[in-house]
Design a protein around this motif. Structure first.
Motif, short mmCIF file in Angstrom:
data_model
loop_
_atom_site.label_atom_id
_atom_site.label_comp_id
_atom_site.label_asym_id
_atom_site.label_seq_id
_atom_site.Cartn_x
_atom_site.Cartn_y
_atom_site.Cartn_z
N PRO A 1 0.88 -1.29 -0.07
CA PRO A 1 -0.13 0.04 -0.18
C PRO A 1 0.82 1.19 0.13
O PRO A 1 0.85 2.18 0.93
N ILE A 2 1.45 1.41 -1.12
CA ILE A 2 2.55 2.56 -1.28
C ILE A 2 1.85 3.66 -2.22
O ILE A 2 1.51 3.56 -3.01
N GLY A 3 2.11 4.87 -1.74
CA GLY A 3 1.47 5.94 -2.38
C GLY A 3 2.84 6.94 -2.95
O GLY A 3 3.55 7.17 -2.26
N LEU A 4 2.33 7.43 -4.09
CA LEU A 4 3.28 8.56 -4.62
C LEU A 4 2.55 9.93 -5.08
O LEU A 4 1.79 9.85 -5.78
N SER A 5 3.27 11.01 -4.35
CA SER A 5 2.54 12.33 -4.73
C SER A 5 3.56 13.27 -4.72
O SER A 5 4.37 13.42 -4.20
N VAL A 6 3.33 14.25 -5.95
CA VAL A 6 4.30 15.42 -6.15
C VAL A 6 3.57 16.61 -5.29
O VAL A 6 2.59 16.83 -5.57
N VAL A 7 4.23 17.37 -4.40
CA VAL A 7 3.66 18.55 -3.81
C VAL A 7 4.71 19.71 -3.94
O VAL A 7 5.63 19.49 -4.38
N GLU A 8 4.13 20.84 -3.55
CA GLU A 8 4.92 22.08 -3.68
C GLU A 8 5.80 22.13 -2.20
O GLU A 8 5.14 22.01 -1.44
N ASN A 9 6.98 22.52 -2.58
CA ASN A 9 7.82 22.65 -1.46
C ASN A 9 7.54 24.23 -1.06
O ASN A 9 8.10 25.20 -1.49
N LEU A 10 7.27 24.47 0.32
CA LEU A 10 6.98 25.60 0.94
C LEU A 10 7.82 26.02 2.03
O LEU A 10 7.75 26.96 2.71
N GLY A 11 9.03 25.37 2.25
CA GLY A 11 10.05 25.43 2.99
C GLY A 11 9.91 24.73 4.14
O GLY A 11 8.86 24.16 4.73
N TRP A 12 10.99 25.03 5.16
CA TRP A 12 11.15 24.20 6.38
C TRP A 12 11.43 25.09 7.35
O TRP A 12 12.14 26.17 7.44
N GLU A 13 11.12 24.55 8.67
CA GLU A 13 11.38 25.37 9.75
C GLU A 13 11.78 24.45 11.10
O GLU A 13 11.19 23.25 10.91
N GLN A 14 12.56 24.87 11.92
CA GLN A 14 12.70 24.24 13.23
C GLN A 14 11.81 24.69 14.28
O GLN A 14 11.73 25.93 14.47
N LYS A 15 11.12 23.97 15.24
CA LYS A 15 10.50 24.50 16.33
C LYS A 15 10.90 23.91 17.52
O LYS A 15 10.42 22.46 17.37
N GLY A 16 11.71 24.24 18.31
CA GLY A 16 12.27 23.54 19.38
C GLY A 16 13.03 22.01 18.83
O GLY A 16 13.81 22.44 17.92
N SER A 17 12.81 21.01 19.21
CA SER A 17 13.49 19.89 18.82
C SER A 17 12.62 19.27 17.34
O SER A 17 13.03 18.21 16.81
N SER A 18 11.34 20.17 16.90
CA SER A 18 10.76 19.33 15.67
C SER A 18 11.21 19.87 14.51
O SER A 18 11.69 21.29 14.62
N LEU A 19 11.17 19.14 13.67
CA LEU A 19 11.79 19.60 12.07
C LEU A 19 10.45 19.33 11.26
O LEU A 19 9.60 18.30 11.08
N ILE A 20 10.14 20.62 10.53
CA ILE A 20 8.97 20.61 10.04
C ILE A 20 9.18 20.93 8.50
O ILE A 20 9.65 22.18 8.25
N LEU A 21 8.55 20.38 7.70
CA LEU A 21 8.61 20.86 6.06
C LEU A 21 7.31 21.17 5.55
O LEU A 21 6.51 20.10 5.77
N LYS A 22 7.01 22.12 4.87
CA LYS A 22 5.77 22.69 4.82
C LYS A 22 5.44 22.25 3.08
O LYS A 22 6.53 22.51 2.31
N VAL A 23 4.27 21.69 2.79
CA VAL A 23 4.11 21.41 1.37
C VAL A 23 2.80 21.87 1.06
O VAL A 23 1.75 22.05 1.86
N GLY A 24 2.46 22.00 -0.17
CA GLY A 24 1.20 22.42 -0.72
C GLY A 24 0.71 21.39 -1.86
O GLY A 24 1.48 20.67 -2.37
#
Ligand code: SAM
Length: 237
Positions: A99-122
């Motif tokens: 059950p593997i999926g594949l999607s192309v998304v827009e890269n909206l940049g990344w940030e660090q919040k405390g110890s969390s690493l977050i990549l934003k996508v659209g």
């Protein structure tokens, strides 16, 4: 061959809280923005070094919600009205041997919040909580095939319905709109896809539908040649 063990690298924080009304492919609803939250072992900014050079990314993920539902060699794609059988490998059905999926998304940049690493996508088409197993850059010279053919999936799905917001829905938007980015445009783009199951897609449909986006419940129905949004409320209210 032995089964392989794959470890998720991240989980998706998506506005789509249920399968109903998620678009059939990415980028059909550009306003669908989400966050990729890396697990502790992969919350290392070094893993993302250089990723800002790519406008779009491939996400490889697990259809976790339907993974235990099995698969069949043939599938009835909704876009063929759910009546014609096509081989599973000739579709992008969620019900697959793996059950593997594949999607192309827009890269909206990344940030660090405390110890969390977050990549934003659209432009997401993923359910909230989807486990990600890999991310790769979209590389046009290899991935963009100008003369590609796509048979029964040649054209993007969607409907000709006009979107109308009732007075109540407009009032709800006035109260809630500022808390959610591009809320009216987001609801419009999702409903323009006509999320009803193939067998219900008729103009004389009196059913009232509800869909969840973020923590909002949006009620709507078909009215002649349009989709009428009735109300937009917090799930709890
Ligand atoms: N772009 C991907 C692909 O081609 O592999 C997904 C295509 S699949 C037809 C898109 C549908 O998958 C969405 O409309 C939604 O209903 C469903 N979906 C999204 N995330 C899911 C998940 N984590 N588990 C099960 N189904 C999911």
């Amino acid at each position: 061959m032995l089964p392989m063990q794959i470890t998720p690298i991240a989980y998706i924080n998506s506005p789509y809280k249920q399968k109903f009304a998620i678009p059939r492919q990415p980028n059909l609803v550009r306003e669908a923005r989400g966050e990729i939250i890396f697990t502790k072992d992969f919350a290392d900014p070094n893993c993302l070094r250089g990723i800002e050079q790519f406008s779009h990314l491939w996400l490889i993920f697990v259809f976790h919600e339907t993974a235990d539902k099995g698969w069949s060699p043939t599938v009835q794609p909704p876009r063929l009205g759910g009546r014609e059988s096509i081989g599973v490998f000739a579709t992008r059905s969620t019900f697959r041997p793996n059950p593997i999926g594949l999607s192309v998304v827009e890269n909206l940049g990344w940030e660090q919040k405390g110890s969390s690493l977050i990549l934003k996508v659209g432009g997401l088409d993923l359910l909230d909580g989807t486990p990600l197993i890999d991310i790769k850059p979209y590389v046009p010279y290899a991935d963009l095939i100008a003369n590609a053919k796509a048979g029964f999936a040649e054209l993007a799905p969607g409907s000709d319905y006009e979107l109308i917001f009732s007075n109540k829905a407009e009032q709800d938007l006035g109260e809630l709109g500022t808390q959610y980015p591009d809320l009216k445009a987001f609801i419009t783009s999702v409903l323009k896809q006509d999320p009803r199951p193939a067998w219900r897609k008729k103009d004389n449909d009196e059913k009232r539908y509800g869909m969840s986006l973020y923590d909002l419940n949006i009620k709507w129905r078909i009215e002649q040649k349009s989709i009428l949004v009735l109300s937009i409320c917090k799930e709890s209210s």
